[in-house]
Design an enzyme around this catalytic site. Structure first.
Site, PDB file in Angstrom:
ATOM      1  N   ILE A  33       0.825  -1.214   0.000  1.00 52.17           N
ATOM      2  CA  ILE A  33       0.000   0.000   0.000  1.00 52.17           C
ATOM      3  C   ILE A  33       0.862   1.268   0.000  1.00 52.17           C
ATOM      4  O   ILE A  33       0.393   2.342  -0.391  1.00 52.17           O
ATOM      5  CB  ILE A  33      -0.956  -0.034   1.225  1.00 52.17           C
ATOM      6  CG1 ILE A  33      -2.181   0.815   1.004  1.00 52.17           C
ATOM      7  CG2 ILE A  33      -0.238   0.335   2.515  1.00 52.17           C
ATOM      8  CD1 ILE A  33      -3.271   0.597   2.048  1.00 52.17           C
ATOM      9  N   GLN A  94      10.328  -4.275  10.884  1.00 47.90           N
ATOM     10  CA  GLN A  94       9.067  -5.030  10.785  1.00 47.90           C
ATOM     11  C   GLN A  94       7.953  -4.264  11.486  1.00 47.90           C
ATOM     12  O   GLN A  94       8.085  -3.887  12.654  1.00 47.90           O
ATOM     13  CB  GLN A  94       9.227  -6.432  11.414  1.00 47.90           C
ATOM     14  CG  GLN A  94       7.994  -7.301  11.190  1.00 47.90           C
ATOM     15  CD  GLN A  94       8.165  -8.739  11.683  1.00 47.90           C
ATOM     16  OE1 GLN A  94       9.178  -9.091  12.290  1.00 47.90           O
ATOM     17  NE2 GLN A  94       7.164  -9.562  11.420  1.00 47.90           N
ATOM     18  N   HIS A 100       6.356 -11.890   5.938  1.00 48.90           N
ATOM     19  CA  HIS A 100       6.118 -11.495   4.547  1.00 48.90           C
ATOM     20  C   HIS A 100       7.448 -11.198   3.892  1.00 48.90           C
ATOM     21  O   HIS A 100       8.364 -10.653   4.515  1.00 48.90           O
ATOM     22  CB  HIS A 100       5.196 -10.271   4.471  1.00 48.90           C
ATOM     23  CG  HIS A 100       5.592  -9.153   5.370  1.00 48.90           C
ATOM     24  ND1 HIS A 100       5.297  -9.146   6.712  1.00 48.90           N
ATOM     25  CD2 HIS A 100       6.278  -8.008   5.123  1.00 48.90           C
ATOM     26  CE1 HIS A 100       5.776  -8.045   7.258  1.00 48.90           C
ATOM     27  NE2 HIS A 100       6.381  -7.342   6.324  1.00 48.90           N
ATOM     28  N   LEU A 101       7.500 -11.549   2.618  1.00 48.82           N
ATOM     29  CA  LEU A 101       8.685 -11.283   1.807  1.00 48.82           C
ATOM     30  C   LEU A 101       8.389 -10.090   0.910  1.00 48.82           C
ATOM     31  O   LEU A 101       7.410 -10.108   0.149  1.00 48.82           O
ATOM     32  CB  LEU A 101       8.998 -12.524   0.959  1.00 48.82           C
ATOM     33  CG  LEU A 101      10.175 -12.421  -0.013  1.00 48.82           C
ATOM     34  CD1 LEU A 101      11.481 -12.135   0.721  1.00 48.82           C
ATOM     35  CD2 LEU A 101      10.301 -13.715  -0.816  1.00 48.82           C
TER      36      LEU A 101
HETATM   37  P1  AMP Z   1       7.224  -4.526   7.314  1.00 52.28           P
HETATM   38  O1  AMP Z   1       7.488  -3.092   7.703  1.00 52.28           O
HETATM   39  O2  AMP Z   1       8.428  -5.276   6.817  1.00 52.28           O
HETATM   40  O3  AMP Z   1       6.493  -5.242   8.426  1.00 52.28           O
HETATM   41  O4  AMP Z   1       6.261  -4.467   6.058  1.00 52.28           O
HETATM   42  C1  AMP Z   1       4.901  -4.230   6.178  1.00 52.28           C
HETATM   43  C2  AMP Z   1       4.452  -3.644   4.875  1.00 52.28           C
HETATM   44  O5  AMP Z   1       3.045  -3.758   4.804  1.00 52.28           O
HETATM   45  C3  AMP Z   1       4.806  -2.176   4.714  1.00 52.28           C
HETATM   46  O6  AMP Z   1       5.630  -2.011   3.565  1.00 52.28           O
HETATM   47  C4  AMP Z   1       3.431  -1.507   4.537  1.00 52.28           C
HETATM   48  O7  AMP Z   1       3.450  -0.458   3.595  1.00 52.28           O
HETATM   49  C5  AMP Z   1       2.582  -2.657   4.070  1.00 52.28           C
HETATM   50  N1  AMP Z   1       1.152  -2.553   4.333  1.00 52.28           N
HETATM   51  C6  AMP Z   1       0.553  -2.149   5.476  1.00 52.28           C
HETATM   52  N2  AMP Z   1      -0.797  -2.224   5.345  1.00 52.28           N
HETATM   53  C7  AMP Z   1      -1.030  -2.708   4.103  1.00 52.28           C
HETATM   54  C8  AMP Z   1      -2.218  -3.014   3.368  1.00 52.28           C
HETATM   55  N3  AMP Z   1      -3.451  -2.844   3.891  1.00 52.28           N
HETATM   56  N4  AMP Z   1      -2.087  -3.466   2.105  1.00 52.28           N
HETATM   57  C9  AMP Z   1      -0.874  -3.633   1.552  1.00 52.28           C
HETATM   58  N5  AMP Z   1       0.285  -3.380   2.205  1.00 52.28           N
HETATM   59  C10 AMP Z   1       0.204  -2.918   3.454  1.00 52.28           C
END
Ligand code: AMP
Ligand code: ZN
Length: 114
Positions: A33, A94, A100-101
């Site tokens: 997002i 994180q 997640h990758l």
């Molecule tokens: P991390 O910071 O490695 O935990 O990555 C989490 C990722 O999820 C971040 O890059 C956010 O931008 C993404 N994210 C958060 N909410 C959403 C959502 N609703 N849809 C898609 N990506 C999201």
């Protein structure tokens, strides 16, 4: 964290909308997002595992398939150069505690990452 409070479990259950690129019985790949590159996908296992450090031996095939499927998705879309990232723990970046990758592509990447 309980799976009912987990953002990515909600995406997997389609309670939160996402732009899906690929899905199979084990994982969902959808667009981030808040993209950090022209291409920024997240590959999320359907099984709720909070952190890479929580992985158990019986998760080896699942985690391997995240990387393998990332490569296949990139190949299909002709993304030849890309970066794959797992963040483990808040200090490492994180923010969603369901593994997640990240698949990032479409621009020159810096090294070392910030
Ligand atoms: P991390 O910071 O490695 O935990 O990555 C989490 C990722 O999820 C971040 O890059 C956010 O931008 C993404 N994210 C958060 N909410 C959403 C959502 N609703 N849809 C898609 N990506 C999201
Ligand atoms: Zn979850």
């Amino acid at each position: 964290m309980n799976t009912s409070d987990c953002l990515f479990c909600k995406v997997l259950e389609r309670k939160i909308p996402a732009k899906v690129e690929y899905e199979d019985d084990k994982l969902l790949a959808f667009y981030d997002i808040n993209p950090q590159a022209p291409v920024h996908l997240l590959l999320v296992p359907k099984k709720h595992i909070e952190k890479i450090s929580d992985l158990e031996e019986n998760h080896i095939a699942l985690t391997g398939s995240l990387i393998y499927k990332a490569a296949r998705i990139a190949e299909k879309n002709h993304w030849t150069d890309y970066r794959l990232v797992f963040n483990n723990g808040a200090q490492a970046g994180q923010s969603v505690f369901h593994i997640h990758l990240h698949l990032l592509s479409g621009r020159k990447m810096r090294w070392p990452p910030g």
